[in-house]
Every structure is written in C-alpha cells, then in structure tokens.
Motif scaffolding. Structure first.
Motif, mmCIF file in Angstrom:
data_model
loop_
_atom_site.group_PDB
_atom_site.id
_atom_site.type_symbol
_atom_site.label_atom_id
_atom_site.label_comp_id
_atom_site.label_asym_id
_atom_site.label_seq_id
_atom_site.Cartn_x
_atom_site.Cartn_y
_atom_site.Cartn_z
ATOM 1 N N LEU A 155 48.126 17.085 37.173
ATOM 2 C CA LEU A 155 46.443 17.091 36.976
ATOM 3 C C LEU A 155 45.856 17.614 37.999
ATOM 4 O O LEU A 155 44.569 18.218 37.695
ATOM 5 C CB LEU A 155 46.004 15.619 36.475
ATOM 6 C CG LEU A 155 46.516 15.432 35.155
ATOM 7 C CD1 LEU A 155 46.127 13.639 35.077
ATOM 8 C CD2 LEU A 155 45.766 15.953 34.225
ATOM 9 N N ALA A 156 46.539 17.332 39.126
ATOM 10 C CA ALA A 156 45.508 17.923 40.460
ATOM 11 C C ALA A 156 45.364 19.572 39.976
ATOM 12 O O ALA A 156 44.393 20.128 40.553
ATOM 13 C CB ALA A 156 46.216 17.676 41.429
ATOM 14 N N ASP A 159 37.844 23.276 37.826
ATOM 15 C CA ASP A 159 36.576 23.626 38.895
ATOM 16 C C ASP A 159 36.254 24.973 38.838
ATOM 17 O O ASP A 159 35.005 25.375 39.011
ATOM 18 C CB ASP A 159 36.982 22.799 40.121
ATOM 19 C CG ASP A 159 36.884 21.429 40.135
ATOM 20 O OD1 ASP A 159 36.083 20.722 39.387
ATOM 21 O OD2 ASP A 159 37.514 20.841 41.060
ATOM 22 N N GLU A 160 37.336 25.597 38.915
ATOM 23 C CA GLU A 160 37.303 27.254 39.049
ATOM 24 C C GLU A 160 36.333 27.571 37.736
ATOM 25 O O GLU A 160 35.408 28.466 37.802
ATOM 26 C CB GLU A 160 38.198 27.843 39.236
ATOM 27 C CG GLU A 160 39.108 27.440 40.764
ATOM 28 C CD GLU A 160 40.105 28.248 40.806
ATOM 29 O OE1 GLU A 160 40.918 28.958 39.913
ATOM 30 O OE2 GLU A 160 41.187 27.826 41.851
ATOM 31 N N ALA A 197 30.040 26.018 30.648
ATOM 32 C CA ALA A 197 30.441 25.247 29.442
ATOM 33 C C ALA A 197 31.391 24.197 29.951
ATOM 34 O O ALA A 197 31.849 23.358 29.316
ATOM 35 C CB ALA A 197 31.114 26.271 28.483
ATOM 36 N N ALA A 198 32.110 24.536 31.140
ATOM 37 C CA ALA A 198 33.295 23.648 31.664
ATOM 38 C C ALA A 198 32.829 22.550 32.544
ATOM 39 O O ALA A 198 33.432 21.838 32.962
ATOM 40 C CB ALA A 198 34.154 24.539 32.355
ATOM 41 N N HIS A 199 31.338 22.399 32.813
ATOM 42 C CA HIS A 199 30.724 21.582 33.677
ATOM 43 C C HIS A 199 31.344 20.022 33.331
ATOM 44 O O HIS A 199 31.459 19.182 34.037
ATOM 45 C CB HIS A 199 29.305 21.784 33.896
ATOM 46 C CG HIS A 199 29.083 23.055 34.777
ATOM 47 N ND1 HIS A 199 27.728 23.376 34.913
ATOM 48 C CD2 HIS A 199 29.882 23.802 35.879
ATOM 49 C CE1 HIS A 199 27.893 24.371 35.988
ATOM 50 N NE2 HIS A 199 29.026 24.501 36.404
ATOM 51 N N GLN A 231 34.289 14.736 34.527
ATOM 52 C CA GLN A 231 34.754 13.701 33.864
ATOM 53 C C GLN A 231 36.050 13.428 34.764
ATOM 54 O O GLN A 231 36.851 12.366 34.708
ATOM 55 C CB GLN A 231 35.611 13.964 32.584
ATOM 56 C CG GLN A 231 34.560 13.968 31.313
ATOM 57 C CD GLN A 231 34.895 14.136 30.169
ATOM 58 O OE1 GLN A 231 36.138 13.920 29.903
ATOM 59 N NE2 GLN A 231 34.002 14.641 29.362
ATOM 60 N N ARG A 232 36.242 14.182 35.803
ATOM 61 C CA ARG A 232 37.613 14.171 36.581
ATOM 62 C C ARG A 232 37.672 12.733 37.307
ATOM 63 O O ARG A 232 38.651 12.223 37.404
ATOM 64 C CB ARG A 232 37.652 15.399 37.866
ATOM 65 C CG ARG A 232 38.851 15.379 38.711
ATOM 66 C CD ARG A 232 38.763 16.529 39.646
ATOM 67 N NE ARG A 232 37.566 16.276 40.509
ATOM 68 C CZ ARG A 232 37.244 17.116 41.407
ATOM 69 N NH1 ARG A 232 37.910 18.351 41.478
ATOM 70 N NH2 ARG A 232 35.874 17.267 41.848
#
Length: 624
Positions: free
Chosen positions: A277-278, A285-286, A293-295, A300-301
């Motif tokens: 998962l890391a 993040d990238e 859209a991925a923010h 939630q990380r």
C-alpha cells in the motif's frame, strides 16, 4: 421470478449450496428479498420463512425447501417425515435437542432457515446438534444461547404442535390464555412480583418464629446450601462466557495460526499489504499532483493507514494473548462442571442459582436476627400481603371484565369452523384464603363449552370431542395471536379428529388466515389441502438399506393425483375427476372471496372519501 444480481455480502451470508437445485432455491430467496426491500418503505410486510434446509435429522438426510406466502400444506403418508420437518422448525424455536434426533451414522444434524422479518430484514437462523447431544444455535452466524434463539424466532414464527389441543383439557392453562388474549400480561407480572415479596416476608417471619431446635436445624441446612454456592461464587452469565472461552481454548492453535498469518500478510511479511500500500499511496500522490480528481483518494490515506495499523496491533496482541495451555482449558472445564452441579441442584439456570443464593442469605439472616425484630417482620409481612391482595383483586376484576368479550370473539371464530351453535363462557372461582394465593393471582378459571343447542356449557375436558377440541384450539390460536399478521403460523395436524364439511371449514379458515400471515399446515385431509396456495408432498423411499425423505412442490396433474390419493387412496379416473373438481371449486371460492374483500375495501375507501368531502362542504358552509 424477479431477476436480481447477488452481492458478495448477501451470497456470503447464505447457506452453502450443495447442488444446482438448492442454488436455484437460494437465488429465488434473494430475488424475493430484493423485491420485499423495495416495498418496505410503502407497506408493512409479514414475517416469512423463505428457505428451510435440514441435514441428517432423523429420517431426513437432506431436505431443502423454498416457501412462499399464503397457505402451504404438507402432505404425505404417515411416517414419511412431515412431523420431523415440523420438529426441525421447533429446534429453530429453541426446542429441546437430543442425540436421538441425529440420523444414524451422522456426526451432527443441522436445521437452518432464512426468515424475513416484518421490518424487511433477512435473518439466517441455525441450530446444530452433535451425535453426543450437544447443540449450538446461531443467528446470522453469531453463536447465541437456545434461550436467545427462542426469544428472537418466536417473535416471527408461531408453532402449534400435533397434540397441543390436548392442553385445552387442562383448566390451569385457561387463565393463562385469557390473560394473554386480554393483554393482562403487565398486570399479572405486577401480581407475581408482589407475590414474591409476600412469600419472602412470610418465610422470614416463619423462620423467626421457630423454636430453638427447629431454628438450629434450619440454620444448619441453610448454611450448608449457602456454603455450597458461596464456595463456587457463580458470576452473572459466567457459564455462557466460559462456554465461549472453552471454544477459543479448544481451537487455540488454529486461532494463533490464523492470527499470525493475517498479521504477517498485513504487516510483518516480506510482501506485506502495508508495504504494498505504501507504493500505492506514493503513486496516488503523484496522480493527485497531476490531476485534482485523485485528491479525494489521496486525502483518505492517513485514515485508512490508521485503521490498518490498528488492525495490525490488534492481531499482534491477539496472537500473543491466546492462552494455548492445556492447564487453562482444564480450569475452564472444571469451572463449568462446578457450575453445572450447582445448576442441577439449585437451578436449572445460573440466574436461578444466584437468586437462590440471595434468598438463602436473607433467610439465614432472618433466622439469626434478635427476637426484638419479630414485630418489624410481622408488619412487613402484613404490608406485603395487603399490597399483593390489592393488585390481585384489581387483576381479578379485569379478568372478569375481559371474559365476556373473549367468549364472544371465540364464538364467532367457532361459527366459521362449522360450530354455529357453540356457546363458550368462563367460570371463575376466587381463592378461599392465603393458602391459595398464587403468583398468577387469586383466581381459578375454566373455559366451558356447549357445542349443541339446549345444552348448558360444561368443562372442555368432559364434553368436547377430539374434532371439537381441534377446532377450539384453532380458534384460540387465532385469538391468542393478535400480532399474527407479523408472524408465520405453523399447524401440525390441527385437523385431527375431523372430516367432511368440518374439514372444509377448517381449510377455509386457514386460507382466510393466510391472507394476513404465512401459514404452513401438515394435513391428511384432502378438504384442507384443496384450499392451499402451495402444496408440498413429503415422501420416503428406501435406498441402499437406508430410509430417505424427500419433498417436492406439486402442481397440475401431480397435485390432482395427490388429492385423489388423500380422498380415497387410489388414483382411478373417477377419483382423479373428483379431485380436479374439488380443486377447481376451492380455487373459485378463493377467487370470489378475494373479489369480495377487494370490493369491501373499495367501498370503504369510497365511503371515507365521501364523508370527508361532505365534512368539507359543511365546514365551508359554516365559514360562509
């Protein structure tokens, strides 16, 4: 059939399908479940047994049934296994389990069902019995006590056993019936509590009034009994907790292995989930830096990582905390054995043992009190007697007021069961003195019956025939279940001792009941079976030297043949024609009854709208 896809969670909660036919039944159950859930917001639905599965119970090796609403009858030759099926449902109601129920050669028997509650929720209930006679109960795969299973399932299912009508011959049951139907349960509970207080006060006073020799002997006995309980010092619900602990200890090695494997896969292993998962979060993040859209997912990380860290911590602590030593398991077994000895002697439940411990303590304290407290005990006893008598008298008045309406309702039900001239009433007798005071009150009551015109009502046990008792029990069941529209009603040969026109009346009454509740009925009478919406045939055969019981839904010609067999024992052409005519006539009667009901509801609605409109016009006229 409604076509609905299965979710993973729904599929996981279902019993495992052992063949394609059972899988088809399970899919049908889930399809109905989806439909009911879509209706839940607009109407109240009755509870229903949607699916029943039995394994290795007596003559039944494997039996799976999908059940629908309305009236379902179960027919078949005597000894085919109909009552065993009902007995299986009784196990789901917390009935007594024994090793004799397990099929010869099997290690365990199991009964499970999918029950849809009035709230629209689907609940899986299961009962397992080992060949040694031990049983376990589950609700949605959670281990529960038989008492909890009984309490939960009895709210959804009402079972009328094969010989239950004989209990009507016992006058002691009539007062219980009146209190239930009249809704006097709360008042009766108050009387029972007052009676308990009075009995304790009377025993304390009697203990103080003993002579020296009796007092010494009584003190020795109470001290011995109290010492036995105090030596063990049972705790509340300790037996249930120890049973759960024993299960954990007996599976300690497996639990440690599962916990360790889960911990390694999540945290400690070379390719653990957290390490993987890391990498995932790094890539997310990238992505978030390049595309907003991925923010939301990147944010939630931390929360997800914290939950997984908590799970890893729990697994590590859990594995290290399991006591796999045989000594600890032996301690639990010894403790359970000690509790079982107390329950056999002072129980049968641990709660009753603890109550007995408290009562013994109080009685011993009363015996050891100084003589100066005798007057205080006398006053307390008199006050307790007055409080009990006040509540019991009020309950007695309420019972007499409720008896006449109850009898009137029972007469109407019996009229629908081909007993138009039946007359019923209650005969009351008050307690003669304190010696007859009971936790149920100061009344004795008996239900009287006159089945024929001109005859005065007399005790049921002396005047009612077997067929009349069956009909009275059916009528009582209707009155005794005011919430029947929320429950499944099961009758095991409620038509015993009747036939002809009377049997047809019973079938019609069961059909009427099925309009507001799911009804299952075991019957040997064609007149009753002809009223059913669904017909299940129970049959047995011998294969490989073993008896096998099977169940099949009948319709069309197969049902006509079964009705003919029930009518005359053969399937000749005249009998088949008679069976077909009987089924057609009952179907026409049901259709006509449905039409009358719909018309009545429509007229009632139109009348209500008309009265509302008239009231509105009258109101506007007054305003003008």
């Amino acid at each position: 059939m409604i076509d609905a896809p299965l979710g993973r969670r729904e599929a996981a909660r279902l019993p495992r399908a052992e063949n394609r036919g059972q899988l088809h039944d399970i899919v049908a159950v889930l399809a109905i479940r989806r439909a009911r859930q879509s209706l839940r917001s607009t109407c109240v639905l009755p509870s229903m047994i949607r699916f029943l599965s039995i394994r290795h119970l007596a003559v039944i090796e494997a039996l799976d049934l999908s059940l629908a609403d309305g009236l379902t009858v179960l027919t078949g030759e005597t000894g085919a296994g109909k009552s065993v099926l009902v007995e299986g449902i009784g196990l789901l109601l917390g009935g007594r389990a024994s090793a004799d129920m397990v099929r010869t050669g099997a290690t365990a028997a199991s009964v499970q069902a999918i029950v849809t509650t009035p709230e629209g929720a689907d609940v899986i209930v299961r009962r397992e019995i080992s060949a040694e006679g031990r049983s376990r109960a589950f609700i949605d795969d959670v281990l529960v006590t038989a008492g909890t299973l009984r309490e939960r399932v009895s709210a959804w299912v009402d079972l009328h056993g094969q010989h239950e009508h004989q209990t009507l011959q016992l006058p002691d049951t009539h007062l219980d019936l009146l209190d239930r139907v009249a809704g006097l349960g709360d008042r009766r509970a108050e009387v029972a509590r007052a009676h308990s207080v009075w009995v304790a006060a009377r025993e304390a006073l009697a203990a103080t009034q003993m002579d020296a020799r009796e007092r010494a002997a009584r003190i020795d006995l109470l001290s011995f009994q109290l010492g036995e309980i105090d030596k063990v010092q049972p705790l509340e619900d300790e037996d249930e907790q120890l049973v759960a602990s024993r299960q954990v200890l007996a599976n300690a090695d497996r639990l440690q292995r599962l916990g360790q494997e889960a911990y390694d896969a999540l945290y400690e292993g070379e390719h653990s989930a957290l390490q993987s998962l890391a990498i995932v979060w790094k890539r997310v993040d990238e992505l978030a830096q390049l595309d907003p859209a991925a923010h939301g997912y990147a944010a939630q990380r931390d929360g997800l990582k914290a939950q997984l860290d908590d799970l890893a911590f729990f697994l590590r602590q859990y594995v290290s905390g399991i006591d796999a030593s045989p000594e600890r398991l032996q301690e639990v077994e010894d403790r359970l054995a000690a509790l079982e000895r107390l329950k056999r002697k002072y129980g049968p439940t641990l709660a009753e043992v603890r109550a007995r411990q408290q009562a013994l303590t109080e009685q011993l304290a009363a015996l050891q009190q100084p003589e100066g407290q005798l007057s205080a005990l006398q006053s307390a006893c008199e006050a307790a007697a007055a409080a009990y008598l006040e509540r019991a008298t009020a309950l007695s008045v309420a019972r007499r007021a409720a008896a006449a309406p109850f009898a009137a309702r029972l007469r109407r039900e019996l009229a629908d069961l081909a007993m138009p001239h039946a007359d019923v009433s209650f005969r009351f007798q008050a307690a003669a003195g304190e010696g007859e005071w009971l936790a149920s009150g100061i009344d004795r009551a008996e239900l009287l019956l006159s089945a024929n015109p001109g005859e005065s009502p007399r005790p049921l046990a002396r005047v009612a025939s077997g067929g009349e008792l069956s009909r009275v029990m059916l009528a009582v069941k209707v009155l005794d279940a005011p919430e029947a529209q929320d429950r499944t009603l099961i009758f095991d040969e409620v038509d015993a001792g009747i036939g002809g026109r009377v049997a047809d009346s019973v079938g019609a009454r069961l059909r009427a009941l099925s309009g507001r509740a799911q009804v299952l009925c075991v019957t040997h009478l064609a007149q009753v079976a002809a009223h059913a919406d669904a017909h299940i045939h129970i049959a047995k055969r011998v294969s490989g030297g073993r008896t096998q019981t099977s169940a099949s839904h009948l319709d069309g010609d197969a049902r006509v043949e079964e009705i003919a067999r029930m009518m005359a024992g053969d399937t000749s052409a005249p009998m088949l024609e008679g069976a077909r005519t009987l089924l057609q006539s009952k179907a026409a009667e049901a259709k006509a009854a449905t039409g009358r009901k719909a018309k009545g509801e429509s007229e009632a609605g139109a009348k209500g709208e008309s009265e509302s409109a008239a009231a509105g016009r009258k109101g506007r006229a007054r305003g003008a």
